[in-house]
Design a protein around this motif. Structure first.
Motif, PDB file in Angstrom:
ATOM      1  N   CYS A  27       3.059  -8.239 -15.891  1.00 40.52           N
ATOM      2  CA  CYS A  27       3.414  -7.193 -16.864  1.00 40.52           C
ATOM      3  C   CYS A  27       3.143  -5.797 -16.303  1.00 40.52           C
ATOM      4  N   THR A  28       2.015  -5.636 -15.635  1.00 45.78           N
ATOM      5  CA  THR A  28       1.727  -4.324 -15.053  1.00 45.78           C
ATOM      6  C   THR A  28       2.719  -3.989 -13.956  1.00 45.78           C
ATOM      7  N   THR A  29       3.153  -5.029 -13.205  1.00 41.04           N
ATOM      8  CA  THR A  29       4.148  -4.795 -12.164  1.00 41.04           C
ATOM      9  C   THR A  29       5.481  -4.358 -12.774  1.00 41.04           C
ATOM     10  N   LEU A  30       5.896  -5.043 -13.876  1.00 40.46           N
ATOM     11  CA  LEU A  30       7.144  -4.684 -14.538  1.00 40.46           C
ATOM     12  C   LEU A  30       7.108  -3.260 -15.078  1.00 40.46           C
ATOM     13  N   PHE A  31       5.899  -2.754 -15.350  1.00 41.32           N
ATOM     14  CA  PHE A  31       5.774  -1.380 -15.846  1.00 41.32           C
ATOM     15  C   PHE A  31       5.632  -0.364 -14.710  1.00 41.32           C
ATOM     16  N   MET A  32       4.738  -0.665 -13.741  1.00 49.94           N
ATOM     17  CA  MET A  32       4.329   0.344 -12.761  1.00 49.94           C
ATOM     18  C   MET A  32       5.468   0.831 -11.880  1.00 49.94           C
ATOM     19  N   TYR A  33       6.185  -0.094 -11.272  1.00 48.63           N
ATOM     20  CA  TYR A  33       7.154   0.323 -10.256  1.00 48.63           C
ATOM     21  C   TYR A  33       8.367   1.044 -10.855  1.00 48.63           C
ATOM     22  N   PRO A  34       8.956   0.531 -11.953  1.00 47.34           N
ATOM     23  CA  PRO A  34      10.043   1.324 -12.564  1.00 47.34           C
ATOM     24  C   PRO A  34       9.560   2.702 -13.050  1.00 47.34           C
ATOM     25  N   PHE A  35       8.348   2.738 -13.594  1.00 42.35           N
ATOM     26  CA  PHE A  35       7.825   4.012 -14.086  1.00 42.35           C
ATOM     27  C   PHE A  35       7.591   4.982 -12.922  1.00 42.35           C
ATOM     28  N   SER A  36       7.081   4.465 -11.793  1.00 44.27           N
ATOM     29  CA  SER A  36       6.865   5.336 -10.632  1.00 44.27           C
ATOM     30  C   SER A  36       8.203   5.841 -10.077  1.00 44.27           C
ATOM     31  N   ILE A  37       9.245   4.992 -10.144  1.00 44.93           N
ATOM     32  CA  ILE A  37      10.575   5.438  -9.699  1.00 44.93           C
ATOM     33  C   ILE A  37      11.089   6.529 -10.627  1.00 44.93           C
ATOM     34  N   THR A  46       3.657  -1.283   1.190  1.00 41.56           N
ATOM     35  CA  THR A  46       2.798  -0.272   0.542  1.00 41.56           C
ATOM     36  C   THR A  46       2.301   0.764   1.550  1.00 41.56           C
ATOM     37  N   PHE A  47       2.106   0.335   2.802  1.00 40.11           N
ATOM     38  CA  PHE A  47       1.708   1.291   3.838  1.00 40.11           C
ATOM     39  C   PHE A  47       2.795   2.354   4.043  1.00 40.11           C
ATOM     40  N   PHE A  48       4.046   1.893   4.140  1.00 38.32           N
ATOM     41  CA  PHE A  48       5.144   2.845   4.337  1.00 38.32           C
ATOM     42  C   PHE A  48       5.386   3.690   3.083  1.00 38.32           C
ATOM     43  N   ILE A  49       5.179   3.093   1.909  1.00 35.43           N
ATOM     44  CA  ILE A  49       5.297   3.888   0.673  1.00 35.43           C
ATOM     45  C   ILE A  49       4.277   5.017   0.677  1.00 35.43           C
ATOM     46  N   TYR A 103      14.420   9.229   1.661  1.00 30.17           N
ATOM     47  CA  TYR A 103      14.182   9.124   0.214  1.00 30.17           C
ATOM     48  C   TYR A 103      14.771   7.820  -0.329  1.00 30.17           C
ATOM     49  N   ASN A 104      15.968   7.482   0.124  1.00 28.82           N
ATOM     50  CA  ASN A 104      16.588   6.217  -0.298  1.00 28.82           C
ATOM     51  C   ASN A 104      15.743   5.023   0.148  1.00 28.82           C
ATOM     52  N   PHE A 105      15.164   5.115   1.361  1.00 35.00           N
ATOM     53  CA  PHE A 105      14.286   4.050   1.850  1.00 35.00           C
ATOM     54  C   PHE A 105      13.022   3.961   0.997  1.00 35.00           C
ATOM     55  N   GLN A 106      12.545   5.110   0.536  1.00 38.37           N
ATOM     56  CA  GLN A 106      11.366   5.152  -0.344  1.00 38.37           C
ATOM     57  C   GLN A 106      11.645   4.407  -1.650  1.00 38.37           C
ATOM     58  N   ILE A 107      12.816   4.644  -2.232  1.00 37.96           N
ATOM     59  CA  ILE A 107      13.210   3.938  -3.451  1.00 37.96           C
ATOM     60  C   ILE A 107      13.347   2.439  -3.175  1.00 37.96           C
ATOM     61  N   PHE A 108      13.937   2.108  -2.028  1.00 40.88           N
ATOM     62  CA  PHE A 108      14.125   0.694  -1.664  1.00 40.88           C
ATOM     63  C   PHE A 108      12.782  -0.028  -1.561  1.00 40.88           C
ATOM     64  N   LEU A 109      11.787   0.603  -0.951  1.00 40.89           N
ATOM     65  CA  LEU A 109      10.472  -0.033  -0.794  1.00 40.89           C
ATOM     66  C   LEU A 109       9.822  -0.302  -2.141  1.00 40.89           C
ATOM     67  N   LEU A 110       9.937   0.655  -3.072  1.00 39.85           N
ATOM     68  CA  LEU A 110       9.358   0.441  -4.406  1.00 39.85           C
ATOM     69  C   LEU A 110      10.037  -0.728  -5.112  1.00 39.85           C
ATOM     70  N   ILE A 111      11.358  -0.818  -4.993  1.00 39.02           N
ATOM     71  CA  ILE A 111      12.074  -1.944  -5.598  1.00 39.02           C
ATOM     72  C   ILE A 111      11.713  -3.247  -4.890  1.00 39.02           C
ATOM     73  N   PHE A 112      11.542  -3.166  -3.571  1.00 42.96           N
ATOM     74  CA  PHE A 112      11.195  -4.348  -2.774  1.00 42.96           C
ATOM     75  C   PHE A 112       9.840  -4.922  -3.196  1.00 42.96           C
ATOM     76  N   VAL A 113       8.825  -4.077  -3.334  1.00 35.69           N
ATOM     77  CA  VAL A 113       7.495  -4.548  -3.754  1.00 35.69           C
ATOM     78  C   VAL A 113       7.549  -5.092  -5.173  1.00 35.69           C
ATOM     79  N   PHE A 114       8.369  -4.460  -6.016  1.00 37.10           N
ATOM     80  CA  PHE A 114       8.550  -4.921  -7.393  1.00 37.10           C
ATOM     81  C   PHE A 114       9.064  -6.365  -7.420  1.00 37.10           C
ATOM     82  N   TRP A 115      10.091  -6.650  -6.622  1.00 33.31           N
ATOM     83  CA  TRP A 115      10.644  -8.002  -6.592  1.00 33.31           C
ATOM     84  C   TRP A 115       9.712  -8.984  -5.893  1.00 33.31           C
TER      85      TRP A 115
END
Length: 841
Positions: A104-114, A183-186, A65-77
Motif C-alpha cells: 500500500c505504501t508503494t502504491l502511494f509513494m511512487y505515483p505521489f513522488s512522480i 534507487t542509487f540512480f534515482i 529526466y525521462n530516465f528519472q521517471i522510468f526508474l521511479l516506475i520501474f521500482v514501483f513495479w
C-alpha cells in the motif's frame, strides 16, 4: 491474518544476527511514506496557492529526466512483482499484514513522488529561480537508498536471502540488486535535477546578480584556483619554497602517526588482558610519543601541527601580501568611469573578505580536507586487511553518505549564504555612503532618516542571517545521524566478533573504537570545513571579479614614453560620448601653440571639463586624435603623459594627511624648501604658518578641515611644485574670493609662463589675457578668438560677459550692505537679506 510471522513478532528487531523482514519493512515503509505524505501534501498546498506555470517554450527536453521517471516506475513495479511472487509463486508462502502495508505504501509513494516531480518541472514558486529539486523529494529519494543499504545488516542472518539456498533466495537477491541499482540512480539523478527548468519569472526585483545566486560556488573552482597560483608559490624566495616542501612532509608524517596511535593502544591493551600479561613500558613510551606528535583527535595541539602552522605563517603572509598588492594595483589601473560608478565601502569589504578567503581556502583544503580524506582511505584499507571487509565497507559507506549529504544540503543552502553576503555588503555600503555625505545629511536634517534606513539594512541582513543559521542546523542534524549510524554499526559488529571469538580480541575492539573516533572527529568537522570553503569561494568570487575587471584605458603594445620638446597640443576632429545615446563632443578641432594659453568657456554641460579629461586620458576618444608635439597620446604610455601634465581640478580632494604631504604629492622627492616656495606662490604659506601645527596640520577626511578656497590653493601649490610642461586649470579659482583670486592669478601667471596652458573658466575676467578663447555650446565650438574680438562679435561670449557685468553691478557695496541688513532687521524681512547676501557671495 497475522501481521508478522509467529517466530518474528513486530517487537523483535534483532534475532539470529539480523533484522527480521517484518520489522525492517514496517519501519522503512512507514517512515518513508509518512514523511512523503506529510511534507509532500504541504508542498502541493504551497504549489497550488503560490506557483505559476512555466512557459512550455522555456522547458527543455531532457532524456535524463525521462530516465528519472522510468526508474521511479520501474521500482514501483518491482515492489508489485515482489508482492505477487511472495503471495502466489513461492512455495509455502503466506501473506502477512506487513506485506500488504508495504504494498500500500508503494502504491502511494511512487505515483505521489512522480506527481511532485512533474509539479517541480512545470511550475515555479514566486521566489528566486531554483537549480534543483525541493527538499521533500531529495530526502525521500535519500530514504529509499538508505533503506536498501540497511539490508546489509542481514548478511549473517540465516533466514535472509543472502544465503542463496533456494529459488526464492535467488529471486529475492535479483530483485534486491535491481532495487539497489535503481534507487542509487534515482538518488544520483535527483542531485543533478535534469528536469528542473531555471526559467526566471517576470519579477521586477530579480536582477542578474540574484539570478545566479543558486549557482554552485564550486563552478569553475579549478579556474579560480589556477588564477591564484601565481600568488601561492613563492617563486623568487628559495627559503619560502623549502618551508612549503617541509610543511607537506610534516603533513604526510602526521598521516602515518595517526595510523600507529591506535595500533600501539591495541598492543598495550592486549599485553594487559591476554596471558601472559606483561608490562610493556616501551610500547607505552612509543604510544605517548606518537600522541605527543599527533595532539588531539584533529591534530590541533600536536607538535607536528604546531610546527607546520609556525612554518606556514611566512608563506601565508607572502600570499596575502601579493594578492593585496596586485588587487590594489589593479584597482588603480581601472578607468575613471569605473571609479565613478563604484561604491567605496562595498569595494573595501570585497577586498577584505576576498584576501582573507584565500588563506582560509589554503588552510582548509591543504591541512583539513585533504588529510581527512587520506586518513579515511587509509582506515578503509587498514580495516579491510586487518579486520574484515565489512568494517571497511561501513567506514566507506558512512564517509560516502556523509559527504553526499553534506554537499547536497550545503549546495541547497548556498543561496542563503549569498543573500546574507549581499545584505551585508548593502549594510556596509549604506553606512559608509551616509558617513561620507554627513554634511548633506546635516543640511537637510535627515539624521533620523539615515538611522531608519540603516536599521532597515541591518534588519534585512539579520533576516538572511537567520535563514542561513536555520539551514545550518538542519545540516548539522543530518550529519550527526549519519556519523552515529556508522559508529553504531561498526561497534556492534566489532563487539559481536569479539564476543563470538571470531578472530578479534579486546585490544582489537579498543583499536576500532579509538581509530573510528579519531577518524570521525575530523570527519565531523568536514561539514564545517566544506561550508567554510564554500563561503570562502563565495567571498572570493567578488574579489576575482574585481581582478577580472577589464582596463578600459590601456597602453598600446608598442607604446613609448611621451617626449615633450615644446608642448604643442592639437585636437583633430575629436568626437566623444560617455553613453552612446548622448554625444558630448562633436568633431572638436583646435590647436594650442607651445607656451600659449587657451581658455575654454561655455554653459554647463557644453564639454569643457570633458576636454581636460580626454587630454589627461581618463577616457579614450571615440574618433579623431589628440596630439602633443606630434605624438598621438593613444600611442604613448599613460604614466609619461600624466607626468608631463599638471592639473588643478575644480573639485579638489585631499588625502587625510598633513598639508605638507598633500603639497609634496606633486613631486614626492621634493625638498621642504621647495614645498614652502610652492605654498608661497599659491598664497597659502602665511595661512599655514598661522595654524598650530603649521605644515604638519592634518586636513581631515577628503580635506574637510580646510575651506574650499584653502583646498584649491593646496592643489595649486601641488601643481606648481610638479612644474609640468603642460598646465590644465579646471575652474582653478572658482572657490576663491576676489582678493585671493587676484593674488593667485599672478602666481598662476608665473607657473604658466612659457608653458602650454588650457584653462576652463567660469569667471570670464580670469581669462581675458588668454591667447585664444574657445566658446563651446552643446559639444561644438561656436566661437573662437581673443577677448576683444569675441566681445566685438556680440555673440554667445559677449552675452556671457554682459551677464557677468550685470551680476557685478548688482552686488551691493559694503555701506549699502550694512544699511540693508539694518533695514531687514527692523522690518523683519529675512528673505531680502538672504537674497543680497547670496548675491554678494
Amino acid at each position: 491474518m497475522q501481521y508478522c510471522p509467529t517466530e518474528t513478532p513486530i517487537n523483535i528487531f534483532w534475532i539470529n544476527h539480523g533484522v527480521p523482514e517484518c520489522f525492517m519493512d514496517t519501519v522503512s515503509s512507514s517512515v518513508t511514506a509518512g514523511f512523503l505524505l506529510i511534507f509532500g501534501l504541504f508542498q502541493l498546498f504551497i504549489y497550488r496557492k503560490h506557483a505559476t506555470e512555466i512557459s512550455r517554450g522555456q522547458i527543455r527536453k531532457s532524456n535524463l529526466y525521462n530516465f528519472q521517471i522510468f526508474l521511479l516506475i520501474f521500482v514501483f513495479w518491482l515492489a508489485i512483482i515482489r508482492f505477487f511472487l511472495q503471495a502466489e509463486v513461492y512455495s509455502n508462502s503466506k501473506v502477512y499484514g506487513f506485506m500488504i502495508l508495504n504494498l500500500c505504501t508503494t502504491l502511494f509513494m511512487y505515483p505521489f513522488s512522480i506527481l511532485l516531480l512533474i509539479k517541480e518541472r512545470y511550475y515555479q514558486l514566486p521566489s528566486l529561480p531554483t537549480r534543483g529539486h525541493g527538499l521533500v523529494l531529495l530526502i525521500f529519494w535519500t530514504l529509499l537508498f538508505v533503506a536498501q543499504n540497511v539490508t546489509f545488516f542481514n548478511l549473517n542472518y540465516k533466514e535472509w536471502w543472502f544465503n542463496m539456498k533456494s529459488v526464492k533466495d535467488k529471486t529475492e537477491m535479483g530483485l534486491f540488486v535491481s532495487r539497489y541499482i535503481a534507487t542509487f540512480f534515482i538518488f544520483l539523478i535527483g542531485l543533478k535535477a535534469p528536469g528542473i527548468t531555471s526559467a526566471q519569472l517576470p519579477m521586477e526585483d530579480l536582477d542578474n546578480l540574484i539570478e545566479n545566486e543558486n549557482q554552485s560556488t564550486f563552478n569553475n573552482a579549478w579556474k579560480k584556483l589556477v588564477s591564484l597560483l601565481p600568488f601561492l608559490w613563492p617563486k623568487k624566495d628559495l627559503i619560502l619554497q623549502f618551508r612549503v616542501i617541509f610543511c607537506f612532509a610534516l603533513l604526510i608524517t602526521g598521516r602515518i602517526v595517526n595510523l600507529f596511535v591506535p595500533i600501539y593502544n591495541k598492543k598495550i591493551v592486549d599485553s594487559l588482558s591476554e596471558p601472559p600479561i606483561s608490562f610493556r613500558w616501551d610500547w607505552i613510551l612509543i604510544y605517548v610519543g606518537f600522541k605527543f606528535l599527533q595532539g588531539g583527535g584533529t591534530g590541533s595541539m600536536g607538535l607536528l601541527n604546531n610546527l607546520r602552522s609556525f612554518l606556514w605563517i611566512r608563506i601565508q603572509q607572502y600570499t596575502t601580501r601579493e594578492i593585496e598588492v596586485e588587487l590594489f594595483r589593479h584597482l588603480h589601473s581601472l578607468s575613471l568611469k569605473w571609479h565613478l560608478n563604484r561604491k567605496t565601502g562595498e569595494v573595501l569589504r570585497v577586498m577584505d573578505r576576498g584576501t582573507d578567503s584565500i588563506n582560509n581556502l589554503l588552510n582548509y583544503i591543504l591541512f583539513s580536507i585533504a588529510p581527512t580524506i587520506v586518513d579515511i582511505l587509509i582506515a578503509v584499507v587498514f580495516f579491510i586487511n586487518v579486520f574484515h571487509i565489512w568494517f571497511g565497507a561501513i567506514v566507506f559507506l558512512t564517509m560516502v553518505l556523509y559527504i553526499i549529504a553534506t554537499i547536497m544540503v550545503t549546495e541547497w543552502r548556498t543561496k542563503y549564504q549569498r543573500r546574507m553576503n549581499l545584505a551585508d555588503n548593502k549594510q556596509k555600503a549604506r553606512s559608509v555612503d551616509s558617513l561620507l555625505n554627513f554634511e548633506t545629511v546635516k543640511y537637510y536634517g535627515a539624521e533620523q532618516y539615515e538611522v531608519d534606513c540603516y536599521r532597515e539594512a541591518i534588519l534585512e541582513y539579520q533576516t538572511e542571517e537567520f535563514r542561513s543559521n536555520i539551514t545550518l542546523n538542519i545540516l548539522n542534524t543530518i550529519q550527526n545521524i549519519i556519523i552515529c549510524g556508522g559508529l553504531l554499526a561498526g561497534s556492534l559488529l566489532c563487539a559481536y566478533m569479539v564476543a563470538e571469538n571470531k578472530g578479534l580480541t579486546v585490544g582489537d575492539y579498543v583499536l576500532f573504537a579509538t581509530y573510528i573516533i579519531q577518524l570521525y572527529v575530523p570527519l565531523n568537522w568536514l561539514g564545517t570545513f566544506y561550508r567554510a570553503i564554500q563561503k570562502n569561494f563565495v567571498d572570493m568570487e567578488n574579489m576575482l571579479n574585481l581582478l577580472r575587471e577589464e582596463q578600459e584605458i590601456i597602453d598600446a603594445p608598442d607604446a613609448k614614453d611621451l617626449v615633450v620638446h615644446q608642448g604643442g597640443i592639437e585636437f583633430s576632429n575629436v568626437t566623444f560620448s560617455y553613453n552612446p545615446d548622448r554625444v558630448i563632443l562633436k568633431n572638436i578641432s583646435f590647436n594650442v601653440k607651445p607656451g600659449k594659453t587657451m581658455a575654454l568657456v561655455g554653459p554647463t554641460g557644453s564639454g569643457k571639463s570633458t576636454i581636460i579629461r580626454l587630454l589627461f586620458r581618463f577616457y579614450d576618444v571615440d574618433s579623431g586624435a589628440i596630439i602633443i608635439d606630434g605624438q598621438n597620446i593613444l600611442m604613448v604610455k599613460q604614466s609619461s603623459l600624466r607626468k608631463t601634465i599638471g592639473v588643478v581640478p575644480q573639485d579638489t580632494v585631499l588625502f587625510n594627511n598633513s598639508i605638507k604631504y598633500n603639497i609634496q604629492y606633486g613631486r614626492i622627492d621634493a625638498l621642504d624648501a621647495d614645498v614652502i616656495v610652492a605654498a608661497k606662490a599659491a598664497d597659502i604659506h602665511d595661512k599655514i604658518l598661522a595654524l598650530p601645527d603649521k605644515y604638519e596640520t592634518k586636513v581631515g577626511e577628503r580635506g574637510l578641515r580646510l575651506s574650499g578656497g584653502e583646498k584649491q590653493r593646496v592643489a595649486i601649490a601641488r601643481t606648481i611644485l610638479k612644474a609640468p610642461n603642460i598646465v590644465l586649470l579646471d575652474e582653478a579659482t572658482s572657490a576663491l574670493d576676489t582678493q585671493t583670486e587676484r593674488n593667485i592669478q599672478s602666481a598662476l601667471a608665473t607657473v604658466c609662463a612659457n608653458r602650454t596652458t588650457i584653462i576652463v573658466a567660469h569667471r570670464l575676467s580670469t581669462i581675458i589675457h588668454a591667447d585664444e578663447i574657445l566658446v563651446l555650446n552643446d559639444g561644438v565650438i561656436v566661437e573662437r578668438g581673443k577677448h576683444e574680438e569675441l566681445i566685438s562679435r556680440k555673440g554667445l561670449y559677449a552675452d556671457m560677459w554682459n551677464e557677468q557685468l550685470k551680476s557685478l553691478e548688482l552686488t551691493p557695496k559694503p555701506q549699502e550692505m550694512a544699511k540693508q541688513v539694518t533695514t531687514t532687521s527692523n522690518e523683519e524681512k529675512p528673505s531680502t537679506y538672504h537674497h543680497h547676501h547670496q548675491s554678494h557671495h
